[in-house]
Design a protein around this motif. Structure first.
Motif, PDB file in Angstrom:
ATOM      1  N   SER A 139      -7.630 -27.265  29.997  1.00 34.80           N
ATOM      2  CA  SER A 139      -6.759 -26.855  30.872  1.00 34.80           C
ATOM      3  C   SER A 139      -7.080 -25.573  31.924  1.00 34.80           C
ATOM      4  O   SER A 139      -5.504 -25.068  33.235  1.00 34.80           O
ATOM      5  CB  SER A 139      -5.301 -26.375  30.000  1.00 34.80           C
ATOM      6  OG  SER A 139      -4.671 -27.046  28.863  1.00 34.80           O
TER       7      SER A 139
ATOM      8  N   ASP B 266       0.287 -17.542  30.244  1.00 32.52           N
ATOM      9  CA  ASP B 266      -0.690 -17.977  29.804  1.00 32.52           C
ATOM     10  C   ASP B 266      -1.948 -16.792  29.524  1.00 32.52           C
ATOM     11  O   ASP B 266      -1.776 -15.848  30.408  1.00 32.52           O
ATOM     12  CB  ASP B 266      -1.314 -19.116  30.511  1.00 32.52           C
ATOM     13  CG  ASP B 266      -0.860 -20.462  30.671  1.00 32.52           C
ATOM     14  OD1 ASP B 266      -0.931 -21.067  29.304  1.00 32.52           O
ATOM     15  OD2 ASP B 266      -0.726 -20.356  31.271  1.00 32.52           O
TER      16      ASP B 266
ATOM     17  N   ARG C 185      -2.109 -26.022  25.579  1.00 31.67           N
ATOM     18  CA  ARG C 185      -3.312 -25.731  26.198  1.00 31.67           C
ATOM     19  C   ARG C 185      -4.776 -25.609  26.029  1.00 31.67           C
ATOM     20  O   ARG C 185      -5.066 -25.713  24.400  1.00 31.67           O
ATOM     21  CB  ARG C 185      -2.752 -23.787  26.455  1.00 31.67           C
ATOM     22  CG  ARG C 185      -1.629 -23.584  27.417  1.00 31.67           C
ATOM     23  CD  ARG C 185      -2.694 -24.181  29.223  1.00 31.67           C
ATOM     24  NE  ARG C 185      -1.718 -23.765  29.846  1.00 31.67           N
ATOM     25  CZ  ARG C 185      -0.468 -24.847  30.628  1.00 31.67           C
ATOM     26  NH1 ARG C 185      -0.654 -25.597  29.929  1.00 31.67           N
ATOM     27  NH2 ARG C 185       0.221 -23.977  31.045  1.00 31.67           N
TER      28      ARG C 185
ATOM     29  N   GLY D 268      -7.634 -31.060  25.432  1.00 26.65           N
ATOM     30  CA  GLY D 268      -6.741 -30.215  26.073  1.00 26.65           C
ATOM     31  C   GLY D 268      -6.026 -29.940  25.118  1.00 26.65           C
ATOM     32  O   GLY D 268      -5.120 -29.339  26.294  1.00 26.65           O
ATOM     33  N   ALA D 269      -5.418 -29.863  24.048  1.00 29.49           N
ATOM     34  CA  ALA D 269      -4.682 -28.885  23.632  1.00 29.49           C
ATOM     35  C   ALA D 269      -5.203 -27.853  22.460  1.00 29.49           C
ATOM     36  O   ALA D 269      -4.297 -27.400  22.302  1.00 29.49           O
ATOM     37  CB  ALA D 269      -3.798 -30.360  23.238  1.00 29.49           C
TER      38      ALA D 269
END
Length: 281
Positions: free
Chosen positions: A63, A88, A59, A43-44
């Motif tokens: 995501s 993004d 992100r 998730g990151a």
């Protein structure tokens, strides 16, 4: 002999006075690591950006919204936040002929800006970073490159459509030396970017996975500009697991003077991404 000793004593006194009054040359501030944090890679692990309140937006592969996956946008890069808007960078499969930048407003409305690839342009869309004046968006491709790409900043630049649409490429940032596998960049000020490279070969720079500094000859204005590249230091590679690390996103929190860079851990530890924090000292 006494006369010579007196002369030497006098000379020594002059030297001592001069040495005592000569100002010391201040050392140039350097990025000093101040802490580490750990986030989940799924998730990151692709990138991060700092909000106005100091919290972090992350992100990762998880995501990507389902609505965008259905359209073929299966990868999101290192994001940025400018004037409360989230930027993004999305890319599609290996057969893609375009890339996309999504802008989410402070009210939560998302607009999509699609750029059709120009001749010779790679499909990769590794990151998005917006200039401090909010007018220009910088991105980059994968592999060996001698440029960074420049676009009008979607929504913030008045030349762009208000609700999404086509996004043309502007004259580029031409780098004075090649770079490789840039995963993220962020502006420190109007003429300086810091970029994370996933290059572990040490053929372009002496450091393994270097953090690079790009100094522009002048602020972006929609025209061509040259950037001077130098390597600052190697991003840390610390983990209980062995294998290949991956440098990812980078963020500079201008309000707090904090630089952060992500490194995905290797092997069985790939589920964790380390966020390294730095300050100029």
């Amino acid at each position: 002999m006494r006369r010579q000793l007196l002369a030497l004593a006098s000379l020594s006194g002059v030297v001592a006075v001069v040495a005592g009054t000569t100002p010391a040359v201040a050392a140039e501030p350097r990025w000093t690591e101040t802490g580490t944090a750990y986030v989940g890679t799924l998730g990151a692990g692709q990138g991060l950006a700092s909000r106005a309140d100091g919290s972090l937006l992350h992100r990762g592969l998880a995501s990507v919204p389902l609505t965008l996956r259905i359209k073929g946008w299966n990868h999101v890069g290192d994001p940025d936040i400018a004037q409360g808007h989230v930027f993004d960078a999305y890319q599609g499969p290996d057969t893609a002929t375009s890339k996309m930048f999504a802008v989410t407003t402070p009210a939560g409305k998302r607009y999509e800006y699609v750029h059709r690839l120009d001749p010779g342009e790679k499909l990769n869309n590794s990151f998005a970073t917006v200039s401090p004046d909010g007018q220009w968006l910088v991105s980059g491709e994968w592999g060996d490159q001698n440029r960074l790409q420049v676009f009008p900043a979607p929504l913030l630049n008045p030349s762009t459509p208000r609700t999404g649409g086509d996004l043309p490429q502007l004259p580029q940032i031409t780098l004075d030396k090649p770079v490789r596998d840039i995963q993220g960049c962020d502006f420190v000020n109007s003429t300086r970017l810091l970029c994370a490279s996933d290059d572990g070969s040490r053929t372009l720079f002496p450091e393994d996975r270097p953090l690079l500094q790009v100094d522009l000859e002048h602020p972006l204005d929609g025209g061509p500009v040259t950037g001077r590249v130098k390597s600052l230091f190697a991003l840390p590679q610390r983990s209980p697991c062995t294998g290949t690390f991956e440098a990812e996103g980078v963020d500079y929190d201008a309000a707090r003077g904090t630089l952060r860079a992500e490194v995905v851990q290797p092997g069985a530890c790939v589920v964790a991404t380390t966020v390294h924090s730095y300050e100029l000292r």
